[in-house]
Design a protein around this motif. Structure first.
Motif, PDB file in Angstrom:
ATOM      1  N   VAL A  19      92.593  65.879 -25.868  1.00  0.00           N
ATOM      2  CA  VAL A  19      93.904  65.217 -25.865  1.00  0.00           C
ATOM      3  C   VAL A  19      94.330  64.887 -24.442  1.00  0.00           C
ATOM      4  O   VAL A  19      94.836  63.792 -24.167  1.00  0.00           O
ATOM      5  N   ALA A  20      94.098  65.798 -23.510  1.00  0.00           N
ATOM      6  CA  ALA A  20      94.458  65.548 -22.110  1.00  0.00           C
ATOM      7  C   ALA A  20      93.656  64.373 -21.550  1.00  0.00           C
ATOM      8  O   ALA A  20      94.202  63.506 -20.861  1.00  0.00           O
ATOM      9  N   LYS A  21      92.361  64.309 -21.883  1.00  0.00           N
ATOM     10  CA  LYS A  21      91.521  63.205 -21.401  1.00  0.00           C
ATOM     11  C   LYS A  21      91.994  61.868 -21.971  1.00  0.00           C
ATOM     12  O   LYS A  21      92.092  60.870 -21.259  1.00  0.00           O
ATOM     13  N   ALA A  22      92.300  61.853 -23.270  1.00  0.00           N
ATOM     14  CA  ALA A  22      92.774  60.624 -23.897  1.00  0.00           C
ATOM     15  C   ALA A  22      94.100  60.177 -23.296  1.00  0.00           C
ATOM     16  O   ALA A  22      94.302  58.994 -23.024  1.00  0.00           O
ATOM     17  N   GLY A  25      93.641  58.531 -19.979  1.00  0.00           N
ATOM     18  CA  GLY A  25      93.138  57.165 -20.149  1.00  0.00           C
ATOM     19  C   GLY A  25      94.244  56.198 -20.514  1.00  0.00           C
ATOM     20  O   GLY A  25      94.318  55.098 -19.976  1.00  0.00           O
ATOM     21  N   TRP A  26      95.123  56.608 -21.437  1.00  0.00           N
ATOM     22  CA  TRP A  26      96.236  55.737 -21.840  1.00  0.00           C
ATOM     23  C   TRP A  26      97.178  55.493 -20.668  1.00  0.00           C
ATOM     24  O   TRP A  26      97.643  54.376 -20.461  1.00  0.00           O
ATOM     25  N   ILE A  27      97.452  56.519 -19.897  1.00  0.00           N
ATOM     26  CA  ILE A  27      98.340  56.366 -18.735  1.00  0.00           C
ATOM     27  C   ILE A  27      97.723  55.407 -17.733  1.00  0.00           C
ATOM     28  O   ILE A  27      98.399  54.527 -17.195  1.00  0.00           O
ATOM     29  N   ASN A  28      96.420  55.554 -17.473  1.00  0.00           N
ATOM     30  CA  ASN A  28      95.750  54.652 -16.527  1.00  0.00           C
ATOM     31  C   ASN A  28      95.806  53.207 -16.994  1.00  0.00           C
ATOM     32  O   ASN A  28      95.960  52.298 -16.188  1.00  0.00           O
ATOM     33  N   GLU A  29      95.676  52.981 -18.296  1.00  0.00           N
ATOM     34  CA  GLU A  29      95.756  51.619 -18.812  1.00  0.00           C
ATOM     35  C   GLU A  29      97.165  51.052 -18.663  1.00  0.00           C
ATOM     36  O   GLU A  29      97.338  49.869 -18.390  1.00  0.00           O
ATOM     37  N   LEU A  30      98.178  51.877 -18.846  1.00  0.00           N
ATOM     38  CA  LEU A  30      99.556  51.396 -18.746  1.00  0.00           C
ATOM     39  C   LEU A  30      99.955  51.073 -17.315  1.00  0.00           C
ATOM     40  O   LEU A  30     100.785  50.207 -17.091  1.00  0.00           O
TER      41      LEU A  30
END
Length: 71
Positions: A19-22, A25-30
């Motif tokens: 969950v932390a890895k996902a 990734g979402w934060i980096n995309e945003l």
């Protein structure tokens, strides 16, 4: 009878890591600041958009028909 399902600690730790890895990734995309980021630099395409503003009685009737599932 209340049954409690216990998960092994290693399974819980693995889930937390995933969950932390996902989420990273979402934060980096945003926060991707390049011009291709549609979340930050949205533009209406030249074709393919449909305005659903009721500008006339006919349009309002057509929109209502679409919303209730009529063609």
């Amino acid at each position: 009878m209340n049954a409690t399902v216990k998960t092994p600690p290693e399974s819980t730790n693995k889930r937390i890591e995933l969950v932390a890895k996902a989420s990273r990734g979402w934060i980096n995309e945003l926060v991707d600041l390049v011009g291709r980021n549609n979340l930050l630099y949205y533009r209406d395409p030249k074709q393919g958009t449909l305005t659903l503003e009721p500008v006339s009685i006919e349009n309002e009737t057509a929109i209502e028909a679409l919303l209730v599932g009529k063609k």
